[in-house]
Scaffold this motif. Structure first.
Motif, PDB file in Angstrom:
ATOM      1  N   GLU A   1      15.518  48.823 -13.694  1.00 18.97           N
ATOM      2  CA  GLU A   1      14.195  48.264 -13.018  1.00 18.97           C
ATOM      3  C   GLU A   1      13.083  48.899 -13.845  1.00 18.97           C
ATOM      4  OE1 GLU A   1      12.902  46.773  -8.758  1.00 18.97           O
ATOM      5  OE2 GLU A   1      13.388  48.885  -8.842  1.00 18.97           O
ATOM      6  N   GLY A   2      12.948  50.230 -14.073  1.00 17.74           N
ATOM      7  CA  GLY A   2      11.835  51.022 -14.832  1.00 17.74           C
ATOM      8  C   GLY A   2      11.747  50.733 -16.243  1.00 17.74           C
ATOM      9  N   THR A   3      13.098  50.425 -16.944  1.00 14.88           N
ATOM     10  CA  THR A   3      12.850  50.243 -18.377  1.00 14.88           C
ATOM     11  C   THR A   3      12.836  48.891 -18.690  1.00 14.88           C
ATOM     12  OG1 THR A   3      15.208  50.387 -18.396  1.00 14.88           O
ATOM     13  CG2 THR A   3      14.151  52.329 -18.709  1.00 14.88           C
ATOM     14  N   THR A   4      13.386  47.817 -18.071  1.00 11.36           N
ATOM     15  CA  THR A   4      13.159  46.465 -18.250  1.00 11.36           C
ATOM     16  C   THR A   4      12.570  45.588 -17.107  1.00 11.36           C
ATOM     17  OG1 THR A   4      15.413  45.932 -17.084  1.00 11.36           O
ATOM     18  CG2 THR A   4      15.598  46.618 -19.372  1.00 11.36           C
ATOM     19  N   GLY A   5      12.240  46.221 -16.225  1.00 12.81           N
ATOM     20  CA  GLY A   5      11.587  45.370 -14.910  1.00 12.81           C
ATOM     21  C   GLY A   5      12.461  44.717 -14.071  1.00 12.81           C
ATOM     22  N   GLN A   6      13.813  44.685 -14.548  1.00 14.32           N
ATOM     23  CA  GLN A   6      14.732  43.986 -13.884  1.00 14.32           C
ATOM     24  C   GLN A   6      16.213  44.719 -13.453  1.00 14.32           C
ATOM     25  OE1 GLN A   6      15.329  40.539 -16.653  1.00 14.32           O
ATOM     26  NE2 GLN A   6      14.171  39.127 -14.903  1.00 14.32           N
ATOM     27  N   THR A   7      16.499  44.432 -12.087  1.00 12.62           N
ATOM     28  CA  THR A   7      17.873  44.705 -11.662  1.00 12.62           C
ATOM     29  C   THR A   7      18.891  43.728 -12.009  1.00 12.62           C
ATOM     30  OG1 THR A   7      17.516  44.275  -9.518  1.00 12.62           O
ATOM     31  CG2 THR A   7      16.829  46.587 -10.117  1.00 12.62           C
ATOM     32  N   PRO A   8      20.285  43.672 -11.520  1.00 11.95           N
ATOM     33  CA  PRO A   8      20.968  42.495 -11.791  1.00 11.95           C
ATOM     34  C   PRO A   8      20.557  41.562 -10.609  1.00 11.95           C
ATOM     35  CG  PRO A   8      22.420  44.337 -11.604  1.00 11.95           C
ATOM     36  CD  PRO A   8      20.826  44.843 -11.646  1.00 11.95           C
TER      37      PRO A   8
END
Length: 232
Positions: free
Chosen positions: A159-166
């Motif tokens: 979430e911190g590096t790409t903005g998204q969780t699964p």
């Protein structure tokens, strides 16, 4: 032919198309004047028209002007409460599956280590025999906690590096900074996860705050200056 018109100077001027009089001095005759040649006037030159400017392409991280009535910020439409809840639910299920299996194994080990209790009707007393310390079940349960924590930590990193969780990928939403429009980084994402304590302390009102907030933010989002927007 009739006589030429009277010329007070004693000379007759030839017109166009008439033969000039003979030169009295025996020289060559002077050619008659010719009408000026027709010259076509070129059309006026118009100034070169400037080329139409290319359409401006949107750039990631740069605020773009949005149409009237656009329900969102400069970096995209705000994600609704339903999409955020669905993403959290998916992440929770993914993290719970391996941990839940380990918990079931731990409970089975605890049951197998339980002592056998017998009742003596003659004395009216109970006695126990066998049974272990339950160390195996305790170790498996601790392993389940460790696996669950590791999965949650990995989700925070994503979430911190790409903005998204699964879960956010599945629901097409992402977490970004409200100032830059970029992912917030692992450290800020971890602190934001801790800040969710504020959403729970007030009778869980903070978790429902996106239902009423114009930016669809929880209390943790407001503290960390983050927003959740649609990725498409």
């Amino acid at each position: 032919m009739g006589n030429p018109p009277y010329d007070p100077y004693g000379q007759h001027q030839p017109g166009y198309g008439q033969q000039p009089p003979a030169n009295p001095y025996g020289g060559p005759q002077t050619p008659p004047p010719q009408p000026p040649a027709y010259q076509a006037t070129p059309p006026p030159a118009y100034p070169a028209q400037p080329a139409f400017p290319a359409a401006a392409q949107p750039q990631y991280g740069v605020p773009q002007q949005q149409p009237y009535g656009y329900a969102g910020g400069a970096y995209g439409a705000y994600a609704g409460w339903g999409a955020r809840f669905a993403a959290t639910l998916v992440d929770g299920i993914i993290a719970a599956i391996p941990a839940g299996l380990l918990y079931v194994i731990a409970i089975a080990l605890f049951a197998s280590d339980a002592p056998e209790v017998s009742y003596d009707p003659a004395t009216g007393s109970y006695s126990s025999s066998g049974g272990g310390s339950g160390a195996g079940g305790m170790l498996v349960m601790l392993l389940g906690y460790a696996v669950s924590f590791a999965i949650q930590l990995y989700f925070i990193y994503q979430e911190g590096t790409t903005g998204q969780t699964p879960g956010k990928k599945l629901t097409n939403i992402r977490l970004i900074s409200e100032q830059t429009g970029q992912p917030v980084g692992f450290g800020m994402a971890f602190v934001r996860k801790l800040a969710h304590f504020l959403d729970s302390i007030a009778c869980y009102v903070g978790w429902l705050w996106p239902l009423f907030d114009a930016k669809k933010q929880t209390f943790a989002d407001k503290v960390m200056n983050t927003v959740v927007v649609r990725s498409v």
